[in-house]
Design an enzyme around this catalytic site. Structure first.
Site, short mmCIF file in Angstrom:
data_model
loop_
_atom_site.label_atom_id
_atom_site.label_comp_id
_atom_site.label_asym_id
_atom_site.label_seq_id
_atom_site.Cartn_x
_atom_site.Cartn_y
_atom_site.Cartn_z
N CYS A 1 0.83 -1.21 0.00
CA CYS A 1 0.00 0.00 0.00
C CYS A 1 0.87 1.27 0.00
O CYS A 1 1.61 1.50 -0.94
CB CYS A 1 -0.96 -0.05 1.18
N HIS B 1 -3.51 -5.27 -0.24
CA HIS B 1 -3.34 -5.76 1.13
C HIS B 1 -3.34 -7.28 1.18
O HIS B 1 -4.40 -7.90 1.28
CB HIS B 1 -4.47 -5.22 2.03
N GLU C 1 -2.56 -9.14 3.58
CA GLU C 1 -2.96 -9.61 4.91
C GLU C 1 -4.46 -9.49 5.13
O GLU C 1 -4.95 -9.74 6.23
CB GLU C 1 -2.22 -8.79 5.97
#
Length: 369
Positions: free
Chosen positions: A259, A343, A345
């Site tokens: 990001c 992202h 995660e």
């Protein structure tokens, strides 16, 4: 329920009902296409300075709790929904979405035409806006909307970063690696992913200079997500540049950015960034891995992107956003450095990109060999 208005900088007015904190709030208005995960979205520090429109019409039906959060507080300045559910049902729910926002001092508005609003944002771009039930005069609210600072040029990483470093121990008894993670707005699931992989993580503030990171003797360096304009975070760009040039025992330290971290890493190597028209926000964005040809469904939350025409020769494009062909990932051709715009995660999901953490672990294993 109190009447409220949302007024955008283009003069558009949406009348609805206030929930959460009753008062007034403002920010850049962006939309998120996720069907669930509103609590994780609201607590993502990357939303600092922004009010989030949820495109899915019904929100709040599974309530909220103290666990499904990605940071210590709600960072979004407001929540905009078509319909707020008055009832909630989930075995983990502790309170309603309305109660959760009120306890956090955050305002929301519902009973507005979010379909019309999102089409407007797609056509004209993300806009500054004000939600209010304290002041209902359209002209006055329009003045307030136009007075909000634009996102371009704002360093918000310094506002959301941790004030002091802290450690997250590896889940295993004996940690395999020590990772230093720069907190530009780090999410808790990033730490869960790293510690589950056998890493002890030292989280440091966004302003931490390179020499202090090197003094911690990291096996790898992680560059987190975060809000604002990457080009405004000059101190981070300089630290990343210095770290990328440093060697330990003749080897460079592996680096992984996501990001904002992806954008800062790109800037450190000489690329440029630009502001997207309405950004990428949601949990259903398709990305193509150019190295394997596979397609990943990803979670994304960013308003800026890397200009592909500015990428220097030593950076290789590895991932492409299939919505608009913007840069979604890259790697250095010579150094153990890579990054993605999305992202991996993602909490609550999707999980297609978890392999990137394994890739980071593999780089650290190779560097220690």
């Amino acid at each position: 329920m109190a009447k409220a208005k949302l007024v955008l900088e283009n003069g558009a007015v949406f009348e609805g009902t206030a929930f959460g904190l009753i008062g007034e709030t403002s920010g850049e208005v962006v939309f998120n296409t996720s069907h669930t995960g509103y609590q994780e979205i609201l607590t993502d520090p990357s939303y600092a300075g922004q009010m989030v429109v949820m495109t899915y019409p019904l929100m709040g039906n599974y309530g909220a709790n103290e666990y499904d959060i990605e940071s210590s507080k709600i960072w979004a300045s407001g929540l905009i929904v078509s319909e707020l559910s008055e009832i909630y049902s989930n075995h983990e729910a502790e309170f309603s979405l309305d109660e959760y926002l009120h306890s956090q001092g955050v305002m929301g508005i519902d009973n507005i035409d979010t379909r019309k609003l999102v089409r407007m944002l797609r056509t004209e771009g993300a806009m500054r806006g004000v939600i209010s039930c304290a002041e209902l005069g359209d002209d006055e609210l329009l003045k307030k909307a136009k007075s909000i600072p634009e996102m371009t040029g704002q360093d918000l990483a310094s506002k959301v970063t941790t004030p002091a470093s802290y450690s997250a121990p590896a889940e295993e008894e004996h940690a395999k690696f020590h990772v230093v993670a720069y907190d530009y707005g780090i999410k808790r699931n990033i730490l869960r992913m790293l510690t589950a992989a056998g890493c002890t993580v030292t989280v440091v503030s966004a302003q931490t200079p390179a020499h202090r990171v090197l003094a911690l003797k990291p096996d790898g360096i992680f560059l987190s997500n975060g809000p604002g304009d990457p080009d405004a975070v000059k101190y981070a760009i300089e630290s990343i540049k210095e770290l990328s040039e440093t060697t330990e025992n003749g080897k460079h330290i592996p680096m992984f950015g996501i990001c904002l971290g992806h954008q800062l890493l790109s800037l450190a190597f000489g690329a440029k960034t630009f502001k997207l028209k309405f950004g990428h926000h949601g949990s259903n964005h398709p990305v193509k891995n150019l190295l394997t040809g596979s397609i990943e469904i990803t979670a994304q939350n960013h308003g800026f992107a890397v200009d592909p025409n500015s990428m220097p020769e030593n950076l290789e494009l590895t991932h492409l956003n299939l919505y608009d062909n913007t840069v979604a990932g890259m790697r250095h051709k010579e150094l153990p450095v890579f990054c993605v715009q999305y992202h991996p995660e993602a909490s609550p999901g999707p999980h297609d990109s978890h392999y990137l953490f394994k890739q980071f672990i593999g780089m650290m294993e190779e560097a220690k060999a």
